[in-house]
Design an enzyme around this catalytic site. Structure first.
Site, PDB file in Angstrom:
ATOM      1  N   SER A   1      -5.028   2.303   4.842  1.00 41.77           N
ATOM      2  CA  SER A   1      -5.147   1.754   3.389  1.00 41.77           C
ATOM      3  C   SER A   1      -5.228   0.280   3.295  1.00 41.77           C
ATOM      4  O   SER A   1      -6.086  -0.243   2.735  1.00 41.77           O
ATOM      5  CB  SER A   1      -3.971   2.399   2.577  1.00 41.77           C
TER       6      SER A   1
ATOM      7  N   LYS B   1      -6.874   0.943  -6.397  1.00 38.59           N
ATOM      8  CA  LYS B   1      -5.870   2.119  -5.938  1.00 38.59           C
ATOM      9  C   LYS B   1      -6.386   3.621  -5.818  1.00 38.59           C
ATOM     10  O   LYS B   1      -6.968   4.012  -6.845  1.00 38.59           O
ATOM     11  CB  LYS B   1      -4.656   2.124  -6.851  1.00 38.59           C
ATOM     12  N   GLY B   2      -6.278   4.196  -4.727  1.00 35.99           N
ATOM     13  CA  GLY B   2      -6.921   5.401  -4.262  1.00 35.99           C
ATOM     14  C   GLY B   2      -8.334   5.182  -3.914  1.00 35.99           C
ATOM     15  O   GLY B   2      -9.308   5.985  -4.296  1.00 35.99           O
ATOM     16  N   ARG B   3      -8.420   4.173  -3.041  1.00 38.99           N
ATOM     17  CA  ARG B   3     -10.002   3.963  -2.378  1.00 38.99           C
ATOM     18  C   ARG B   3     -10.069   4.978  -1.512  1.00 38.99           C
ATOM     19  O   ARG B   3      -9.221   5.509  -0.723  1.00 38.99           O
ATOM     20  CB  ARG B   3      -9.926   2.676  -1.536  1.00 38.99           C
TER      21      ARG B   3
ATOM     22  N   HIS C   1     -10.828   6.195   2.144  1.00 33.25           N
ATOM     23  CA  HIS C   1     -10.582   5.508   3.305  1.00 33.25           C
ATOM     24  C   HIS C   1     -11.515   5.883   4.490  1.00 33.25           C
ATOM     25  O   HIS C   1     -12.425   6.802   4.065  1.00 33.25           O
ATOM     26  CB  HIS C   1      -9.350   5.927   4.137  1.00 33.25           C
TER      27      HIS C   1
ATOM     28  N   GLY D   1       2.330   2.244  -2.854  1.00 35.74           N
ATOM     29  CA  GLY D   1       2.499   3.313  -3.997  1.00 35.74           C
ATOM     30  C   GLY D   1       3.220   2.495  -4.861  1.00 35.74           C
ATOM     31  O   GLY D   1       3.709   2.852  -6.162  1.00 35.74           O
ATOM     32  N   THR D   2       3.305   1.058  -4.726  1.00 38.50           N
ATOM     33  CA  THR D   2       4.228   0.084  -5.584  1.00 38.50           C
ATOM     34  C   THR D   2       3.844  -0.104  -6.785  1.00 38.50           C
ATOM     35  O   THR D   2       4.677  -0.106  -7.837  1.00 38.50           O
ATOM     36  CB  THR D   2       4.371  -1.247  -4.816  1.00 38.50           C
ATOM     37  N   ARG D   3       2.496   0.025  -6.994  1.00 34.21           N
ATOM     38  CA  ARG D   3       1.868  -0.430  -8.477  1.00 34.21           C
ATOM     39  C   ARG D   3       2.187   1.034  -9.347  1.00 34.21           C
ATOM     40  O   ARG D   3       2.670   0.945 -10.432  1.00 34.21           O
ATOM     41  CB  ARG D   3       0.504  -0.782  -8.384  1.00 34.21           C
TER      42      ARG D   3
ATOM     43  N   LYS E   1       0.669  -1.328   0.009  1.00 33.00           N
ATOM     44  CA  LYS E   1      -0.100  -0.224  -0.009  1.00 33.00           C
ATOM     45  C   LYS E   1       0.703   1.279   0.125  1.00 33.00           C
ATOM     46  O   LYS E   1       0.476   2.408   0.399  1.00 33.00           O
ATOM     47  CB  LYS E   1      -1.080  -0.037   1.213  1.00 33.00           C
TER      48      LYS E   1
HETATM   49  N1  LIG Z   1      -0.869   7.490  -9.459  1.00 37.19           N
HETATM   50  C1  LIG Z   1      -1.460   6.751  -8.527  1.00 37.19           C
HETATM   51  N2  LIG Z   1      -2.755   6.344  -8.668  1.00 37.19           N
HETATM   52  C2  LIG Z   1      -3.446   5.735  -7.791  1.00 37.19           C
HETATM   53  N3  LIG Z   1      -2.668   5.331  -6.626  1.00 37.19           N
HETATM   54  C3  LIG Z   1      -1.705   5.823  -6.217  1.00 37.19           C
HETATM   55  C4  LIG Z   1      -0.854   6.461  -7.040  1.00 37.19           C
HETATM   56  N4  LIG Z   1       0.181   6.995  -6.462  1.00 37.19           N
HETATM   57  C5  LIG Z   1       0.156   6.311  -5.431  1.00 37.19           C
HETATM   58  N5  LIG Z   1      -0.677   5.861  -5.140  1.00 37.19           N
HETATM   59  C6  LIG Z   1      -1.178   5.174  -3.922  1.00 37.19           C
HETATM   60  O1  LIG Z   1      -1.010   3.564  -4.103  1.00 37.19           O
HETATM   61  C7  LIG Z   1      -1.654   2.951  -2.882  1.00 37.19           C
HETATM   62  C8  LIG Z   1      -1.601   1.573  -3.340  1.00 37.19           C
HETATM   63  O2  LIG Z   1      -0.174   1.227  -3.168  1.00 37.19           O
HETATM   64  P1  LIG Z   1       0.178  -0.242  -3.824  1.00 37.19           P
HETATM   65  O3  LIG Z   1       0.328   0.128  -5.217  1.00 37.19           O
HETATM   66  O4  LIG Z   1       1.741  -0.401  -3.301  1.00 37.19           O
HETATM   67  O5  LIG Z   1      -0.834  -1.412  -3.153  1.00 37.19           O
HETATM   68  S1  LIG Z   1      -0.373  -2.942  -3.287  1.00 37.19           S
HETATM   69  O6  LIG Z   1       0.263  -3.179  -2.039  1.00 37.19           O
HETATM   70  O7  LIG Z   1       0.009  -3.160  -4.384  1.00 37.19           O
HETATM   71  O8  LIG Z   1      -1.912  -3.422  -2.958  1.00 37.19           O
HETATM   72  C9  LIG Z   1      -2.962   3.725  -3.036  1.00 37.19           C
HETATM   73  O9  LIG Z   1      -3.525   3.567  -1.712  1.00 37.19           O
HETATM   74  P2  LIG Z   1      -4.825   3.813  -1.215  1.00 37.19           P
HETATM   75  O10 LIG Z   1      -5.083   5.347  -1.614  1.00 37.19           O
HETATM   76  O11 LIG Z   1      -5.100   3.816  -0.083  1.00 37.19           O
HETATM   77  O12 LIG Z   1      -5.672   2.970  -2.282  1.00 37.19           O
HETATM   78  C10 LIG Z   1      -2.578   5.345  -3.476  1.00 37.19           C
HETATM   79  O13 LIG Z   1      -2.584   6.006  -2.400  1.00 37.19           O
END
Ligand SMILES: Nc1ncnc2c1ncn2[C@@H]1O[C@H](COP(=O)(O)OS(=O)(=O)O)[C@@H](OP(=O)(O)O)[C@H]1O
Length: 406
Positions: free
Chosen positions: A240, A357-359, A361, A153-155, A151
């Site tokens: 998250s 991603k970006g739910r 909270h 921001g790895t993706r 969570k």
């Molecule tokens: N560009 C962009 N678009 C959408 N989301 C973004 C972006 N950059 C960072 N993030 C943040 O990435 C959070 C998810 O992290 P991960 O990708 O590491 O999640 S995971 O561990 O692979 O499930 C996700 O967490 P949540 O907001 O809590 O859903 C985002 O805050």
């Protein structure tokens, strides 16, 4: 008569030459177009790559299209969160699982050990189209891994890196060093996309960061590997993480309940994985036993949202790559509330990350948040000291408490 004789002349002497020239030029034109269309389907990786790189530096506009072609086969289907619930053999291939927006058809699950090149995540997905480099080169073990944090921001980081022509990454999370280690290095290597000379092979599995055996195992594979860790304020990260679980199991207790062993006594439950993952200093210690800090790069999850290009510049430097992914590649998508990758010219596919991603909270009791900040503070300080970087999570805390008082 004169008319007939001139016509005769036309169809006999001069015309023969003209006809010959005409037929010849038609044949040449035909041959040329045949070769051109054939070129489109033939693959000359070295030549394409060379041309691509040549253009990339000089022609930003056309590079997007070429870039799409180059990294298309890296789109092998990804699953950030469902990996735990799926048998490791059935790899997800939908864009939804990938955290990429856009609907897609779900192709048959593929054996990771078998070739999974060039499959399409959606019909319109240019990244699923056959790729000019995908069948060439060699499958190599990764030279760089995004090892965490869940969570963080790895993706977003991996998808931005995949824009780089010298990065080829497996889309899915292989979970090799935590769940699939017994399958062996050849199994792992076979998951990787083929790379050409000068390209870096990468993968991301955020759970490695908190896996006890992972540092030793990764070290035994490669002592020189580069490790990337995306870190985020551990309190927000925990929320998250909880939000993700809640989306799948709506019946779970509230965050406030799970966070404490005894709320009246203020006893925080640090064994709850959502909280334990955020004790970064603790986990980092295990990694430092095997790897020098110079082989690790820490990305601020917060800055990755507000200044993706700035964070990408540092990551590219760390990986020894040209700074090709720049602010030109990002735009802020108001609807999504996050930066997204600019749409390639020839594609209708959105380039924002998906709904997981970006739910939004859930609202957490501010008192619980305050207590958690207090709990993490010494660990954060230790982490700043160990990494030599101040991520300024305490600033966020004071901003939050100010807005609560207001
Ligand atoms: N560009 C962009 N678009 C959408 N989301 C973004 C972006 N950059 C960072 N993030 C943040 O990435 C959070 C998810 O992290 P991960 O990708 O590491 O999640 S995971 O561990 O692979 O499930 C996700 O967490 P949540 O907001 O809590 O859903 C985002 O805050």
């Amino acid at each position: 008569m004169a008319f007939w004789s001139s016509t005769w002349v036309f169809t006999s002497k001069v015309p023969r030459k003209i006809l010959f020239m005409f037929t010849l030029s038609l044949s040449v034109t035909y041959l040329f177009y045949s070769l051109m269309s054939c070129y489109g389907s033939l693959r000359f990786p070295l030549q394409e790559n060379y041309v691509y790189q040549g253009r990339l530096v000089t022609e930003e506009a056309t590079s997007a299209t070429l870039r799409e072609k180059l990294y298309s086969s890296t789109s092998q289907g990804f699953s950030d969160e469902d990996a735990t619930e799926r048998p490791p053999r059935a790899f997800s291939t939908s864009r939804e699982d990938a955290g990429l927006e856009g609907t897609g058809t779900r192709p048959e699950p593929t054996e990771p050990g078998r070739a999974r090149r060039g499959f399409s995540t959606t019909d319109s997905d240019p990244r699923g189209a056959p790729n000019c480099t995908s069948d060439y080169g060699e499958k190599k073990l990764p030279q760089a891994i995004i090892i965490g944090v869940k969570k963080g921001g790895t993706r977003a980081l991996l998808e931005a890196l995949r824009v780089h022509p010298d990065v080829r990454a497996v889309g899915n999370e292989p979970h090799f060093f935590d769940r699939n280690y017994e399958r062996g290095l050849e199994w792992y290597r076979d998951l990787m996309p083929s790379t050409l000379e000068g390209q870096i092979t990468m993968e991301k599995t955020p759970s490695y960061f908190v896996t006890n055996n992972a540092p030793k195992r990764i070290h035994s594979m490669s002592k020189d590997i580069k490790l990337i860790i995306v870190v985020r304020n551990p309190v927000t990260r925990a929320i998250s993480d909880y939000t993700q679980t809640l989306s799948k199991k709506p019946e779970i207790p509230t965050f406030e309940v799970l966070a404490f062993k005894n709320r009246t006594l203020g006893l925080i439950d640090a064994s709850w994985s959502a909280l334990r993952i955020g004790i970064y200093a603790l986990h980092l210690e295990s990694w430092m036993q095997y790897f020098p800090l110079s082989q690790m790069h820490f990305v601020s999850g917060e800055r990755l949202i507000v200044d993706p290009a700035g964070e990408m510049a540092k990551v590219q430097d760390f990986l020894g790559l040209k700074r090709i992914v720049t602010d030109k590649h990002f735009y802020f998508n108001k609807t999504k509330g996050f930066p997204c990758l600019k749409k390639p010219e020839d594609s209708s596919t959105p380039r924002c990350l998906g709904k997981s991603k970006g739910r939004t909270h859930p609202k957490i009791d501010p008192d619980v948040i305050r207590r958690l900040h207090k709990f993490y503070k010494p660990f954060n300080m230790m982490f700043y000291q160990m990494t030599g970087q101040n991520f300024q999570w305490e600033l966020e805390e004071s901003k939050e408490s100010l807005s609560i008082r207001d």
